[in-house]
Design a protein around this motif. Structure first.
Motif, short mmCIF file in Angstrom:
data_model
loop_
_atom_site.label_atom_id
_atom_site.label_comp_id
_atom_site.label_asym_id
_atom_site.label_seq_id
_atom_site.Cartn_x
_atom_site.Cartn_y
_atom_site.Cartn_z
N ALA A 110 69.93 50.64 1.44
CA ALA A 110 69.85 50.13 0.07
C ALA A 110 69.73 48.61 0.06
N ILE A 111 70.42 47.95 0.99
CA ILE A 111 70.33 46.49 1.09
C ILE A 111 68.92 46.06 1.48
N VAL A 112 68.35 46.73 2.47
CA VAL A 112 66.97 46.42 2.89
C VAL A 112 66.00 46.64 1.75
N ARG A 113 66.17 47.76 1.05
CA ARG A 113 65.27 48.07 -0.07
C ARG A 113 65.40 47.04 -1.19
N THR A 114 66.63 46.63 -1.51
CA THR A 114 66.86 45.66 -2.58
C THR A 114 66.30 44.29 -2.22
N LYS A 115 66.41 43.92 -0.95
CA LYS A 115 65.84 42.64 -0.52
C LYS A 115 64.32 42.63 -0.70
N CYS A 116 63.68 43.75 -0.35
CA CYS A 116 62.23 43.84 -0.52
C CYS A 116 61.85 43.78 -2.00
N GLN A 117 62.62 44.46 -2.83
CA GLN A 117 62.35 44.43 -4.27
C GLN A 117 62.55 43.03 -4.84
N PHE A 118 63.58 42.35 -4.36
CA PHE A 118 63.87 40.99 -4.82
C PHE A 118 62.72 40.05 -4.46
N LYS A 119 62.24 40.15 -3.22
CA LYS A 119 61.15 39.28 -2.79
C LYS A 119 59.85 39.60 -3.51
N SER A 120 59.66 40.88 -3.85
CA SER A 120 58.41 41.27 -4.50
C SER A 120 58.27 40.64 -5.88
N VAL A 121 59.40 40.32 -6.54
CA VAL A 121 59.35 39.68 -7.84
C VAL A 121 58.71 38.30 -7.73
N PHE A 122 59.01 37.59 -6.65
CA PHE A 122 58.42 36.27 -6.43
C PHE A 122 56.92 36.38 -6.18
N GLY A 123 56.51 37.52 -5.59
CA GLY A 123 55.09 37.74 -5.34
C GLY A 123 54.28 37.86 -6.62
N LEU A 124 54.95 38.22 -7.73
CA LEU A 124 54.25 38.32 -9.01
C LEU A 124 53.75 36.96 -9.51
N GLU A 125 54.35 35.90 -8.97
CA GLU A 125 53.93 34.55 -9.34
C GLU A 125 53.29 33.82 -8.16
N GLY A 126 52.85 34.59 -7.18
CA GLY A 126 52.15 34.00 -6.04
C GLY A 126 53.04 33.29 -5.06
N LYS A 127 54.34 33.58 -5.10
CA LYS A 127 55.28 32.92 -4.17
C LYS A 127 55.72 33.92 -3.12
N ARG A 128 55.76 33.48 -1.90
CA ARG A 128 56.12 34.34 -0.79
C ARG A 128 57.27 33.73 0.00
N PRO A 129 58.53 33.91 -0.45
CA PRO A 129 59.66 33.36 0.31
C PRO A 129 59.77 34.01 1.67
N LYS A 130 59.96 33.22 2.70
CA LYS A 130 60.02 33.73 4.06
C LYS A 130 61.46 33.73 4.58
N GLY A 131 61.71 34.68 5.48
CA GLY A 131 63.01 34.72 6.15
C GLY A 131 64.14 35.09 5.21
N GLN A 132 65.36 34.70 5.63
CA GLN A 132 66.57 35.06 4.90
C GLN A 132 67.12 33.91 4.06
N ILE A 133 66.44 32.76 4.06
CA ILE A 133 66.96 31.57 3.38
C ILE A 133 67.13 31.82 1.89
N ILE A 134 66.18 32.54 1.29
CA ILE A 134 66.19 32.76 -0.15
C ILE A 134 67.44 33.51 -0.61
N PHE A 135 68.04 34.33 0.28
CA PHE A 135 69.20 35.13 -0.11
C PHE A 135 70.49 34.32 -0.12
N GLY A 136 70.46 33.12 0.45
CA GLY A 136 71.65 32.28 0.45
C GLY A 136 71.59 31.15 -0.56
N VAL A 137 70.52 31.10 -1.34
CA VAL A 137 70.35 30.04 -2.33
C VAL A 137 71.05 30.44 -3.63
N GLU A 138 71.70 29.49 -4.27
CA GLU A 138 72.35 29.75 -5.55
C GLU A 138 71.31 29.76 -6.67
N ASN A 139 71.34 30.78 -7.51
CA ASN A 139 70.38 30.96 -8.61
C ASN A 139 68.93 30.87 -8.12
#
Length: 268
Positions: A110-139
């Protein structure tokens, strides 16, 4: 006869069979399902023999499929001793650990699936966050410009944090098992096998004595392939049915050990 899967119904029916048959041996069989463990533990004191069979090994039928036809076919296979049983033991404490390990794996998935879903939202605006850094950022959703995307990203992020908290509780439970159960503690001392892998191995294997020899165990883990030979020629390599998750565990443990050694010697 069709029965409801309830203790009262099952107890009355099988006790009736025992009284009717007298000294005749009561043998039961059913396919491996999510109810198998409960059924086996419940029926073990009543029946003389229970075989929880692997559906993959049951001879397939060409006729139409109904519950009655399947039950009759299982009974015929049991009568001719053609069923391959799945390991069950109501007295083995590691059988209880299987449910814990299985639910932990559900959380990890479920964690892996949620991470993919979370990153896919950024793809809707042409952004492709790489690695795990995005998960440690506040807001992290603040970098998005569309309000609906911000809402969706925030929801996925909060869901991810909840799952990670639950995962930590499982890890605490695994650590507790390591301290209290000597077999898990000993498995944890094997290089590359940490506390999580030790719990996994103990839960899946349960009792190493159920394997005839090491070769049967390797086959169960999916680490070896069996040659299919006809007319003196090998035409296929086939792996037997077993627990492929054990194969992943051992391979990952070896890779982890190799990476640790490489970093150690590289530092020197």
């Amino acid at each position: 006869k069709e029965l409801e899967t309830k203790e009262k119904e099952l107890t009355l029916y099988f006790n009736y069979l025992k009284e009717k048959w007298g000294k005749r041996k009561l043998r039961l069989t059913f396919e491996e399902t999510e109810l198998s463990r409960w059924l086996y533990s419940f029926l073990a004191p009543i029946a003389d023999e229970i075989i929880v069979c692997n559906p993959n090994y049951i001879t397939k039928q060409s006729q139409k499929k109904t519950d009655y036809i399947d039950a009759e076919h299982l009974a015929q296979q049991l009568r001719t001793n053609n069923l391959v049983g799945v390991y069950h033991d109501e007295h083995n404490k590691f059988m209880e650990l299987r449910a814990l390990v299985s639910s932990y794996q559900d959380i990890v998935n479920a964690i892996v699936r949620t991470k993919c879903q979370f990153k896919s939202v950024f793809g809707l605006e042409g952004k492709r966050p790489k690695g795990q850094i995005i998960f440690g950022v506040e807001n992290p959703e603040a970098s998005l410009t569309i309000e609906s995307n911000q809402f969706a990203a925030k929801a996925h992020y909060e869901h991810l944090k909840c799952l990670e908290q639950i995962k930590e509780r499982y890890l605490e439970r695994f650590e507790k098992n390591r301290k209290e159960i000597s077999i898990i503690k000993n498995l944890g001392t094997v290089p590359g096998v940490g506390v999580v892998r030790a719990n996994y191995i103990a839960a899946i294997v349960c009792d190493g004595r159920r394997f005839k020899n090491k070769h049967h165990f390797w086959s169960y883990c999916g680490l070896v392939a069996h040659a299919q030979v006809s007319a003196g020629k090998t035409y296929q390599l086939k792996k037997s049915h077993g627990r492929r998750d054990l194969k992943s565990l051992f391979i990952n443990a070896a890779q982890n050990l190799i990476s640790i050694n490489q970093s150690h010697y590289g530092a020197q």
